[in-house]
Design a protein around this motif. Structure first.
Motif, PDB file in Angstrom:
ATOM      1  N   LEU A 191      18.227   8.304   5.979  1.00 41.56           N
ATOM      2  CA  LEU A 191      17.565   7.617   7.002  1.00 41.56           C
ATOM      3  C   LEU A 191      16.166   8.581   7.365  1.00 41.56           C
ATOM      4  N   THR A 192      16.200   9.763   7.382  1.00 41.02           N
ATOM      5  CA  THR A 192      14.979  10.487   7.468  1.00 41.02           C
ATOM      6  C   THR A 192      14.126  10.542   6.312  1.00 41.02           C
ATOM      7  N   LEU A 193      14.603  10.293   5.131  1.00 40.03           N
ATOM      8  CA  LEU A 193      13.784   9.743   3.934  1.00 40.03           C
ATOM      9  C   LEU A 193      13.017   8.571   4.104  1.00 40.03           C
ATOM     10  N   TYR A 194      13.781   7.490   4.715  1.00 40.93           N
ATOM     11  CA  TYR A 194      13.332   6.270   4.800  1.00 40.93           C
ATOM     12  C   TYR A 194      12.057   6.095   5.637  1.00 40.93           C
ATOM     13  N   TYR A 195      12.371   6.658   6.786  1.00 40.49           N
ATOM     14  CA  TYR A 195      11.144   6.852   7.877  1.00 40.49           C
ATOM     15  C   TYR A 195      10.087   7.700   7.685  1.00 40.49           C
ATOM     16  N   THR A 196      10.422   8.657   6.770  1.00 41.84           N
ATOM     17  CA  THR A 196       9.406   9.457   6.325  1.00 41.84           C
ATOM     18  C   THR A 196       8.133   8.624   5.412  1.00 41.84           C
ATOM     19  N   TRP A 197       8.843   7.935   4.511  1.00 36.58           N
ATOM     20  CA  TRP A 197       8.003   7.292   3.298  1.00 36.58           C
ATOM     21  C   TRP A 197       7.748   5.863   3.444  1.00 36.58           C
ATOM     22  N   ARG A 198       8.371   5.167   4.659  1.00 37.83           N
ATOM     23  CA  ARG A 198       8.315   3.568   4.601  1.00 37.83           C
ATOM     24  C   ARG A 198       6.714   3.397   4.881  1.00 37.83           C
ATOM     25  N   GLY A 242       3.498  17.623   5.813  1.00 36.10           N
ATOM     26  CA  GLY A 242       4.548  17.055   7.225  1.00 36.10           C
ATOM     27  C   GLY A 242       5.481  16.146   6.420  1.00 36.10           C
ATOM     28  N   LYS A 243       5.110  15.370   5.494  1.00 37.72           N
ATOM     29  CA  LYS A 243       6.036  14.366   4.815  1.00 37.72           C
ATOM     30  C   LYS A 243       6.983  15.039   3.710  1.00 37.72           C
ATOM     31  N   LEU A 244       6.129  16.227   3.147  1.00 38.45           N
ATOM     32  CA  LEU A 244       7.029  16.939   2.074  1.00 38.45           C
ATOM     33  C   LEU A 244       8.165  17.858   2.843  1.00 38.45           C
ATOM     34  N   ILE A 245       7.643  18.435   4.075  1.00 41.94           N
ATOM     35  CA  ILE A 245       8.613  19.247   4.713  1.00 41.94           C
ATOM     36  C   ILE A 245       9.690  18.454   5.074  1.00 41.94           C
ATOM     37  N   LEU A 246       9.333  17.185   5.759  1.00 44.31           N
ATOM     38  CA  LEU A 246      10.442  16.159   6.439  1.00 44.31           C
ATOM     39  C   LEU A 246      11.252  15.713   5.088  1.00 44.31           C
ATOM     40  N   LYS A 257       2.750   7.844  12.705  1.00 44.51           N
ATOM     41  CA  LYS A 257       3.175   8.997  13.699  1.00 44.51           C
ATOM     42  C   LYS A 257       4.712   8.490  14.200  1.00 44.51           C
ATOM     43  N   ASP A 258       4.689   7.336  14.585  1.00 46.64           N
ATOM     44  CA  ASP A 258       5.964   6.720  15.241  1.00 46.64           C
ATOM     45  C   ASP A 258       6.996   6.865  14.190  1.00 46.64           C
ATOM     46  N   SER A 259       6.838   6.663  12.897  1.00 50.64           N
ATOM     47  CA  SER A 259       7.855   6.699  11.752  1.00 50.64           C
ATOM     48  C   SER A 259       8.238   7.927  11.539  1.00 50.64           C
ATOM     49  N   MET A 263       0.842  -1.252   0.097  1.00 53.12           N
ATOM     50  CA  MET A 263      -0.037   0.026   0.016  1.00 53.12           C
ATOM     51  C   MET A 263       1.058   1.251  -0.153  1.00 53.12           C
ATOM     52  N   PRO A 264       0.792   2.098  -0.860  1.00 52.17           N
ATOM     53  CA  PRO A 264       1.504   3.418  -0.918  1.00 52.17           C
ATOM     54  C   PRO A 264       1.277   4.217   0.098  1.00 52.17           C
ATOM     55  N   THR A 265       2.367   5.064   0.485  1.00 49.52           N
ATOM     56  CA  THR A 265       1.994   5.862   1.994  1.00 49.52           C
ATOM     57  C   THR A 265       1.651   7.027   1.103  1.00 49.52           C
ATOM     58  N   LYS A 266       0.706   7.608   1.919  1.00 47.92           N
ATOM     59  CA  LYS A 266      -0.145   9.134   1.756  1.00 47.92           C
ATOM     60  C   LYS A 266       0.833  10.160   1.814  1.00 47.92           C
ATOM     61  N   ILE A 267       0.782  11.011   0.710  1.00 52.72           N
ATOM     62  CA  ILE A 267       1.624  12.385   0.651  1.00 52.72           C
ATOM     63  C   ILE A 267       0.780  13.382   1.566  1.00 52.72           C
ATOM     64  N   THR A 268       1.900  14.009   2.517  1.00 51.92           N
ATOM     65  CA  THR A 268       0.941  14.841   3.353  1.00 51.92           C
ATOM     66  C   THR A 268       1.996  16.159   3.296  1.00 51.92           C
TER      67      THR A 268
END
Length: 129
Positions: free
Chosen positions: A59-66, A8-12, A72-74, A1-6
């Motif tokens: 690692l920030t990218l990995y945890y943002t998009w995994r 917050g994820k774009l800022i991270l 929220k934990d990621s 399942m693809p992760t949602k683009i938000t």
């Protein structure tokens, strides 16, 4: 399942890309790694810092998009990793004999504001989600 683009994820992601590449943009030049006045061990630590920025950004990218059941934990982990490079950059001035810029290259502390903004942005990305 693809992760949602938000937002917050774009800022991270912006913080992560800046963390991974910004250290090379700022340090791969005559004022840092190619500075003939720097002893080899100082250059070693500059290389360590650039590699650390690259790894923290990735690692920030990995945890943002995994994909995960606990997004929220990621994002918390992503914000933590995404802010560490910038927080440690701000703390570097506290060590004996340090300056924001070597005197032969001018005065001021241009990175101070950028470091603070990027550290805060990482946590804004977490809060916004």
């Amino acid at each position: 399942m693809p992760t949602k683009i938000t937002p917050g994820k774009l800022i991270l992601s912006l913080v992560a890309i800046t963390t991974s590449t910004g250290c090379y943009v700022a340090d791969w030049n005559p004022t840092h790694i190619f500075n003939p006045a720097w002893p080899p061990h100082a250059k070693f630590h500059n290389g360590q810092t650039m590699s650390m920025g690259l790894c923290l950004g990735l690692l920030t990218l990995y945890y943002t998009w995994r994909p995960t059941g606990a997004p929220k934990d990621s994002l918390f982990t992503a914000a933590l990793l995404g802010s560490l490079y910038w927080i440690t950059g701000m703390s570097a001035i506290l060590y004996p004999g340090t300056m924001w810029i070597d005197p032969e290259f001018g005065e001021g502390a241009p990175q101070r504001v950028a470091f603070a903004v990027l550290a805060v942005l990482a946590w804004v990305g977490y809060v916004v989600g």
